[in-house]
Design a protein around this motif. Structure first.
Motif, PDB file in Angstrom:
ATOM      1  N   CYS A 239      16.793   3.834  -5.818  1.00 28.45           N
ATOM      2  CA  CYS A 239      17.142   4.666  -4.672  1.00 28.45           C
ATOM      3  C   CYS A 239      16.168   5.827  -4.509  1.00 28.45           C
ATOM      4  CB  CYS A 239      18.562   5.198  -4.876  1.00 28.45           C
ATOM      5  SG  CYS A 239      19.269   5.990  -3.428  1.00 28.45           S
TER       6      CYS A 239
ATOM      7  N   GLU B  83      14.971  16.460   0.616  1.00 35.47           N
ATOM      8  CA  GLU B  83      14.632  15.354  -0.281  1.00 35.47           C
ATOM      9  C   GLU B  83      13.329  14.660   0.105  1.00 35.47           C
ATOM     10  OE1 GLU B  83      18.691  13.259  -1.634  1.00 35.47           O
ATOM     11  OE2 GLU B  83      18.396  13.236   0.541  1.00 35.47           O
TER      12      GLU B  83
ATOM     13  N   GLY C 280      26.178  14.522   7.178  1.00 32.53           N
ATOM     14  CA  GLY C 280      26.156  13.971   5.838  1.00 32.53           C
ATOM     15  C   GLY C 280      25.778  12.514   5.762  1.00 32.53           C
TER      16      GLY C 280
ATOM     17  N   GLN D 251      18.109  13.809   3.290  1.00 30.21           N
ATOM     18  CA  GLN D 251      18.103  15.180   3.762  1.00 30.21           C
ATOM     19  C   GLN D 251      16.665  15.698   3.782  1.00 30.21           C
ATOM     20  OE1 GLN D 251      21.627  17.589   2.193  1.00 30.21           O
ATOM     21  NE2 GLN D 251      21.510  15.910   0.707  1.00 30.21           N
TER      22      GLN D 251
ATOM     23  N   HIS E  40      18.428   8.831   6.443  1.00 30.85           N
ATOM     24  CA  HIS E  40      19.518   9.022   5.485  1.00 30.85           C
ATOM     25  C   HIS E  40      19.146   9.990   4.371  1.00 30.85           C
ATOM     26  CE1 HIS E  40      21.965   6.144   7.451  1.00 30.85           C
ATOM     27  NE2 HIS E  40      21.221   5.092   7.144  1.00 30.85           N
TER      28      HIS E  40
ATOM     29  N   MET F 140      19.212   9.855  -2.576  1.00 29.01           N
ATOM     30  CA  MET F 140      20.138   9.641  -1.472  1.00 29.01           C
ATOM     31  C   MET F 140      21.560   9.834  -1.977  1.00 29.01           C
ATOM     32  SD  MET F 140      20.481   6.324   1.022  1.00 29.01           S
ATOM     33  CE  MET F 140      18.736   6.434   1.455  1.00 29.01           C
ATOM     34  N   ARG F 141      22.376  10.479  -1.195  1.00 24.89           N
ATOM     35  CA  ARG F 141      23.715  10.823  -1.651  1.00 24.89           C
ATOM     36  C   ARG F 141      24.572   9.587  -1.844  1.00 24.89           C
ATOM     37  NH1 ARG F 141      25.500  15.663   2.276  1.00 24.89           N
ATOM     38  NH2 ARG F 141      27.345  14.330   2.270  1.00 24.89           N
ATOM     39  N   SER F 142      25.435   9.646  -2.864  1.00 25.14           N
ATOM     40  CA  SER F 142      26.269   8.495  -3.209  1.00 25.14           C
ATOM     41  C   SER F 142      27.262   8.157  -2.107  1.00 25.14           C
ATOM     42  CB  SER F 142      27.012   8.763  -4.519  1.00 25.14           C
ATOM     43  OG  SER F 142      27.834   9.912  -4.405  1.00 25.14           O
ATOM     44  N   ASP F 143      27.700   9.163  -1.327  1.00 22.27           N
ATOM     45  CA  ASP F 143      28.666   8.873  -0.270  1.00 22.27           C
ATOM     46  C   ASP F 143      28.021   8.070   0.868  1.00 22.27           C
ATOM     47  OD1 ASP F 143      27.129  11.142   0.284  1.00 22.27           O
ATOM     48  OD2 ASP F 143      28.625  11.980   1.636  1.00 22.27           O
ATOM     49  N   ILE F 144      26.708   8.229   1.068  1.00 22.53           N
ATOM     50  CA  ILE F 144      26.011   7.426   2.065  1.00 22.53           C
ATOM     51  C   ILE F 144      25.977   5.970   1.622  1.00 22.53           C
ATOM     52  CG2 ILE F 144      23.789   7.024   3.198  1.00 22.53           C
ATOM     53  CD1 ILE F 144      23.282  10.031   3.062  1.00 22.53           C
TER      54      ILE F 144
END
Length: 201
Positions: free
Chosen positions: A92, A121, A152, A118, A116, A1-5
Motif C-alpha cells: 500500500c 502523504e 476521508g 491525503q 485516495h 493510505m488510511r485503513s478505512d478507505i
C-alpha cells in the motif's frame, strides 16, 4: 493510505469487480498507450484492482507485479487473471514496504489511486515511487477531478502541484493529457481525469 478507505473498497468489492472488468484496458490506457514499452519490461501496477490492466500488459509480453491492498479485490483478480506473468502482492501507498524490497521497475503505473492519498502523504509516496523506478523508467499517474469529494475517502488533487512534487523527486514530465470519464455514473457526477507521464532522471 488510511485503513478505512481500504475497508470501504472491501465492502463494495462485488460491485467494483463488475465495473472494473466492464472497461477494456485498451480503452482505459489509450491516453498513454503509445508510451508503453514495446519490448518485454518489468511493470508494476499499484492499485491493480482485479488485475484487468496487469493481464492486458502481460498479453503484450511484459511481466507485471500487481499491487492490491484490498484482499477481496486481490483474491478476485488472482482467480479472474491467473496468468503466470502476473505476480500479486499485498502492499500500500505511501510506504510500499514490500515493493521496495524488489528490483526497480521499467514502468510504474498508478491508475485511479492518487485521489485516495491525503496531500500530506503524496510527497512521501512519490519518493518511494522514485525508489522503485529504474533510471529512465516511466511513471504514469491518473488524477481524478470533479465530482463529490467524500471526506476521508476522496481528496482534491491539483495537477500543477502533483507535477511540482514529482519534479522535486527528479521525475521529468513527458505528457499531460485530460480525458473524460469511462463510467456513466462518473460522467453524471462531472468527473474528469488528467493523465501524467514522467521519466525518472
Amino acid at each position: 493510505m488510511r485503513s478505512d478507505i481500504l475497508a470501504r473498497y472491501a465492502v463494495s468489492a462485488g460491485d467494483l469487480i463488475t465495473r472494473f472488468e466492464a472497461i477494456t484496458s485498451e480503452h482505459h490506457l489509450s491516453p498513454v498507450s503509445d508510451l508503453l514499452p514495446v519490448k518485454s519490461a518489468r511493470i508494476v501496477d499499484i492499485g491493480a484492482g482485479t488485475g484487468r490492466d496487469a493481464a492486458w500488459l502481460t498479453g503484450k509480453g511484459h511481466h507485471v507485479t500487481a499491487v492490491e491492498p484490498v484482499d477481496e479485490l486481490r483474491k478476485a483478480g488472482m482467480q479472474l487473471h491467473p496468468e503466470e506473468a502476473i505476480s500479486w502482492i499485498n502492499d500500500c501507498l505511501p510506504e510500499l514496504v514490500t515493493l521496495r524490497r524488489q528490483q526497480p521497475f521499467d514502468l510504474v503505473l498508478l491508475s485511479a489511486v492518487w485521489h485516495h492519498l491525503q496531500n500530506s502523504e503524496r510527497q512521501a509516496a512519490l519518493r518511494n515511487l522514485k525508489n522503485i523506478a529504474v533510471q529512465g523508467g516511466l511513471l504514469i499517474i491518473s488524477l481524478r477531478h470533479g465530482g463529490k469529494e467524500h471526506e476521508g475517502f476522496v481528496f482534491p488533487v491539483s495537477t500543477d502541484e502533483t507535477i511540482a512534487m514529482a519534479e522535486r523527486e527528479s521525475f521529468e514530465l513527458l505528457r499531460q493529457r485530460q480525458t473524460g470519464p469511462m463510467q456513466e455514473r462518473s460522467r453524471a457526477a462531472g468527473v474528469h481525469w488528467t493523465w501524467l507521464v514522467f521519466r525518472s532522471v
